[in-house]
Design an enzyme around this catalytic site. Structure first.
Site, PDB file in Angstrom:
ATOM      1  N   GLU A  59      72.658  11.955  -3.710  1.00 27.74           N
ATOM      2  CA  GLU A  59      71.508  12.350  -2.836  1.00 27.74           C
ATOM      3  C   GLU A  59      71.708  12.248  -1.442  1.00 27.74           C
ATOM      4  OE1 GLU A  59      67.600  10.774  -3.952  1.00 27.74           O
ATOM      5  OE2 GLU A  59      66.624  12.393  -2.606  1.00 27.74           O
TER       6      GLU A  59
ATOM      7  N   GLY B 182      68.757   1.849  -0.324  1.00 26.17           N
ATOM      8  CA  GLY B 182      68.343   0.674  -1.166  1.00 26.17           C
ATOM      9  C   GLY B 182      68.664   0.946  -2.530  1.00 26.17           C
TER      10      GLY B 182
ATOM     11  N   ASN C 141      69.558   8.260 -10.168  1.00 26.47           N
ATOM     12  CA  ASN C 141      70.391   9.017 -10.892  1.00 26.47           C
ATOM     13  C   ASN C 141      70.096   8.955 -12.268  1.00 26.47           C
ATOM     14  OD1 ASN C 141      72.290   9.325  -8.749  1.00 26.47           O
ATOM     15  ND2 ASN C 141      72.766   7.146  -9.042  1.00 26.47           N
TER      16      ASN C 141
ATOM     17  N   GLU D   5      62.784   3.116  -8.571  1.00 21.45           N
ATOM     18  CA  GLU D   5      63.550   3.886  -9.243  1.00 21.45           C
ATOM     19  C   GLU D   5      63.604   4.400 -10.811  1.00 21.45           C
ATOM     20  OE1 GLU D   5      65.491   5.038  -7.068  1.00 21.45           O
ATOM     21  OE2 GLU D   5      65.140   3.318  -5.431  1.00 21.45           O
TER      22      GLU D   5
HETATM   23  N1  ARG Z   1      66.034   8.771  -3.550  1.00 23.37           N
HETATM   24  C1  ARG Z   1      66.470   7.219  -3.188  1.00 23.37           C
HETATM   25  C2  ARG Z   1      65.111   6.624  -3.169  1.00 23.37           C
HETATM   26  O1  ARG Z   1      64.298   6.646  -2.683  1.00 23.37           O
HETATM   27  C3  ARG Z   1      66.925   7.426  -1.928  1.00 23.37           C
HETATM   28  C4  ARG Z   1      68.192   8.083  -1.588  1.00 23.37           C
HETATM   29  C5  ARG Z   1      68.394   8.108  -0.002  1.00 23.37           C
HETATM   30  N2  ARG Z   1      69.331   9.161   0.070  1.00 23.37           N
HETATM   31  C6  ARG Z   1      69.831   9.456   1.639  1.00 23.37           C
HETATM   32  N3  ARG Z   1      70.668  10.270   1.751  1.00 23.37           N
HETATM   33  N4  ARG Z   1      69.378   8.857   2.590  1.00 23.37           N
HETATM   34  O2  ARG Z   1      64.951   5.729  -4.131  1.00 23.37           O
HETATM   35 ZN    ZN Z   2      62.941   7.177  -3.930  1.00 22.40          ZN
END
Ligand code: ARG
Ligand code: ZN
Length: 874
Positions: free
Chosen positions: A121, A262, A266, A299
């Site tokens: 991501e 943090g 996935n 998560e």
């Molecule tokens: N989805 C993740 C979370 O909030 C954070 C991913 C951050 N990605 C980024 N490219 N800054 O738990």
């Molecule tokens: Zn998140």
């Protein structure tokens, strides 16, 4: 070139299935991706297929099992074009070669401390293979991983384990993972390495067993208990409160020490920054324990809000993030003290999100354009996004909110969707028109609500004249009125609630009245005695409330309001006013005396045993220097704010010295436990110690040094060390040495050591930090170390970061430039600390501007960093 929301078009192609074969080797990993591709519909069939790439090397390409001719495709590191694909479904087999060892950006597949791991991501999958790397392309993944058995005995990917074994005649082995749930590429993950495993299990509400594993570096197994416990509590809570059940046979978590953010949700394989997994009393503070609980929950909750239902495009990021933050906040509220959790969350919002929303980096919760999506994982998207969901619940009521959530889960499961679709569920569940409410997603800026009240004894009415505005922002000269739900009560002079016979001028449901116009007059009828309104209880809307109440009114609320949030807020409001007044006098070189009534009020809180200790510790915490800077908004002199802060703190310390001594001397009973109650007691003891440090002489200094030496947990040890260092007490150097010796083996504990020194409000700090960057325990390429030393200086040391000579700015800018080529995300994170430079007084603002310009003119800035600097300067 900016990407714009209005330019969204559905993908011309789908990829239903993906088979990955990843043959791992440190500097030469090969990835074979077999994709089952078909056109989205007849209009796109046969049109050129354009796949995303980023720094890729193509080593093989087949279509329907046959090698593609040179002129049938075009490959660059950044894209792969198939010029004339068949109009029916076809397969592509793409082979790429990667160098995980030298992938220092920590995006895509990288290798850190010998462990292979991925971060996809938002757009990292395209660094692994060419793909339609966008969240609305959902595929079923099967992943075969091969590696040398000795190098990587553990092989993990998403979903369930299908097969594993030795590869005959070699020293290698393999594992095959299959994830039955279609998912976007950003949720793909792979981990391989020599890791220890901590296991447990969970039985879901329908009776299905789930294996739970946490993978960590060998020797760290004993530090996973709290994370595992938090995981099981999260799983149960999501079943009980949201009716959400886990959906795979196994849930794996991996802790890695080089990670940009943090953690990452996935599917079935969460990857964490190890600071949000590892904890024991010796190395983790109460705050660390609370953070681990929250991030594990966050998560895990993404499994439904993010993974099962994902985002159509990255403009919808807050669809998953705002909602999931709301969910993790609610979870922590249930696990701990709800009031204390709420106050902490609001503090965070005010110190991080409010300034973001008032400066050059302001953007709507759903941005309309971006140049680099990584720069939009912001406090606005996350925390303000969570406040919007909370407002829905407050405004519509618990029942309609639950119905709306259930509808959302039922209707959109398996989809990549939008904020509109989410809000439509609540519109249907509540029967309310949410068109105007939607502005919360589209307008940047913190609304300011001013309230003037008038009581008419004869008519028995209380009238509130309310006014809402959003100040102009870059790219948003004006804004429309927002829907603002205010939880309220009217309190008489004994603090009893007075229930109005009728309310005119605003929509009211229970104790929530809702504003929706720029100017509004609300009349409460049947009010037979003078009352004081308590507005915005529980911080029911993310606005800045400007009340016309006087000091006595606020003091009354601070001691009588039944809503703990507003009790806390009332003292904060008064303290803010007072600190602004004191700052003004100090800047003018005039003598200044803190207000006696306010100083007295803090004594009241300290001595009120009916209040929980954690609440008292928070109430005794003044607004931060950054809060005052934001309130001032212009011509900010951080030294004057700091001096004002000191003056008020000292006055409180002096007035209540005996009470602070008593509070500091009441040790927390029993062996260390991270539970909220014990943590609150420690917070109060250490807060009291902090006040004593302001006035105390040598005896206090000795007491603090003793506390440091005798502490049997990190919370107390670091609290004492902070006081020794920040007050420059005689024992500080000795204590710093002792801490370093004791914790040299724990990088996470050492981060606290760097941070304490980085946040010391002393003219000597900068020189010390420069020296610390050469400490062998410092690592200028590890994101956690950089955060501890540079970021905490930039964001947590306002007087030294904004030194008049510009040296603080230069240190942060140079640190960013030094890392930018290796890791753009970390560099741009550092640069965001310049976002409030324009509100500084002239000399400092000039210094900041010239440094920003110097950074901007450096050739070869990453897109991430260039975007931040450009917006800061615009
Ligand atoms: N989805 C993740 C979370 O909030 C954070 C991913 C951050 N990605 C980024 N490219 N800054 O738990
Ligand atoms: Zn998140």
């Amino acid at each position: 070139p900016a990407i714009r929301l209005e330019d969204y078009t559905p993908s011309p192609y789908r990829i239903d299935r993906v088979h990955l074969t990843v043959k791992l080797a440190p500097t030469a990993t090969s990835v074979e991706a077999k994709l089952w591709v078909r056109a989205a519909d007849h209009t796109t069939a046969g049109t050129p297929l354009v796949l995303d790439g980023d720094a890729l090397t193509l080593t093989g390409l087949e279509l329907n099992g046959l090698p593609l001719l040179q002129n049938a495709f075009m490959a660059t590191p950044a894209r792969l074009d198939i010029k004339d694909p068949p109009s029916g479904p076809f397969t592509l087999k793409i082979t790429t070669q990667l160098d995980p060892e030298n992938n220092t950006a920590l995006m895509g597949l990288y290798r850190s401390s010998g462990t292979y791991c991925t971060q996809c991501e938002a757009e990292g999958f395209r660094r692994i293979t060419y793909f339609l790397d966008r969240p609305d392309v959902l595929s079923v993944y099967t992943t075969r991983i091969e590696a040398r058995a000795s190098e990587a005995p553990v092989l993990l990917s998403n979903g369930n384990l299908l097969d594993h074994g030795k590869i005959a005649g070699t020293d290698r082995h393999f594992a095959v993972w299959h994830d039955p749930h279609p998912k976007p590429s950003y949720l793909f993950a792979l981990v391989a390495g020599d890791l220890a495993r901590v296991t447990d299990s969970f039985t879901t509400m329908s009776g299905r067993p789930v294996a739970l594993n946490i993978y960590v570096e060998h020797g760290r197994e004993g530090l996973c208990d709290w994370a595992m416990d938090s995981l099981k509590r999260s799983m149960r809570w999501d079943e009980t409160v949201f009716g959400r059940e886990y959906d795979l046979e196994v849930f794996n978590i991996v802790a890695v020490s080089d990670f940009n953010m943090g953690a990452m949700e996935n599917k079935g394989l969460n990857i964490f920054n190890d600071k949000y997994i590892l904890a024991d009393p010796e190395t983790a503070t109460d705050q660390d324990y609370a953070n681990i609980e929250a991030v594990i929950a966050h998560e895990y909750f993404h499994n439904w809000t993010g993974n099962r239902i994902t985002c159509r495009d990255w403009f919808q990021l807050c669809l998953k993030e705002g909602l999931t933050v709301f969910r993790d906040q609610e979870f922590s509220g249930d696990m701990r003290s709800r009031a204390v959790k709420r106050i902490s969350d609001v503090r965070l919002l005010k110190t991080h999100q409010f300034p973001e929303d008032a400066g050059p980096l302001a953007h709507p919760v759903r941005p309309r354009k971006y140049k680099e999506i990584n720069n939009f994982y912001t406090a606005t998207v996350y925390e303000k996004g969570a406040e919007i969901v909370r407002m829905l619940k407050t405004w519509l009521g618990d029942g309609a909110f639950r119905d709306g959530m259930n509808l959302y889960f039922r209707r959109h499961d398996g989809e990549a969707t939008t904020i509109e679709a989410f809000i439509a569920c609540f519109q249907e569940a509540s029967g309310k028109d949410l068109t105007q409410f939607f502005r919360w997603y589209e307008q940047a800026g913190t609304p300011k609500v001013t309230v003037r009240s008038a009581y008419d004894r004869k008519a028995m009415t209380l009238t509130l004249h309310l006014n809402q505005t959003i100040p102009p922002l870059p790219g948003q000269p004006s804004a429309q009125p927002a829907v603002i739900p205010l939880r309220f009560a009217l309190l008489d002079e004994r603090g009893q609630e007075v229930i109005p016979a009728r309310i005119d001028g605003a929509e009211v449901r229970g104790d929530v009245l809702t504003l929706d116009r720029a100017r509004q007059t609300v009349t409460f009828h049947g009010i037979d005695r003078p009352v004081l309104p308590s507005l915005g209880r529980g911080f029911s809307a993310p606005v800045q409330l400007e009340l016309d109440q006087n000091t006595q009114d606020f003091l009354f609320l601070a001691s009588h309001d039944a809503d703990p949030f507003n009790r806390w807020q009332s003292l904060q409001t008064l303290s803010t006013r007072e600190l602004i007044r004191l700052t003004g006098h100090i800047r003018a070189g005039e003598p200044a005396e803190p207000d006696r009534d306010l100083v007295q009020a803090f004594g009241g809180v300290l001595g009120d045993d009916a209040l929980e200790p954690a609440f008292r510790a928070l109430a005794l915490t003044l607004p931060t220097e950054l809060d005052i800077a934001r309130e001032l908004g212009q011509s900010v002199d951080p030294d004057a704010i700091h001096a004002a802060q000191r003056l008020l703190l000292k006055a409180i310390a002096t007035a209540h010295s005996t009470a602070f001594e008593t509070a500091a001397a009441s040790p927390v009973p029993g062996p260390y436990s991270p539970d909220a109650k014990a943590a609150g007691q420690r917070a109060l003891v250490n807060k009291a110690l902090g006040y004593l440090a302001l006035t105390g002489g040598e005896e206090t200094a000795r007491l603090i040094a003793r506390r440091f030496e005798q502490a049997d947990n990190m919370t107390d040890r670091i609290a004492a060390l902070t006081l020794l260092v920040h007050h420059d007490l005689a024992d500080a150097p000795k204590a710093l040495d002792a801490f370093r010796k004791r914790h040299a083996g724990s990088p996470l504990a050492m981060d606290k050591w760097f941070q304490v020194q980085a946040t010391a409000p002393s003219g000597a700090t900068l020189a010390r930090l420069r020296a610390l960057t050469r400490d062998p325990l410092y690592d200028a390429s590890n994101p956690n170390r950089i955060r501890a030393l540079v970021q905490s200086f930039a964001m947590g040391n306002p007087t030294q970061f904004a030194r008049k000579d510009g040296a603080g700015f230069a240190f942060v800018a140079d640190s960013a430039l030094a890392i930018d080529g290796r890791n753009p995300q970390v560099a741009s994170m550092l640069l965001t600390s310049f976002r409030s430079w324009r509100s500084l007084e002239t000399a400092r603002a000039k210094a900041a501007e010239s440094i920003l310009k110097r950074v901007f003119e450096t050739g070869n800035l990453s897109r991430d960093s260039a975007d931040i600097v450009e917006r800061c300067l615009q």
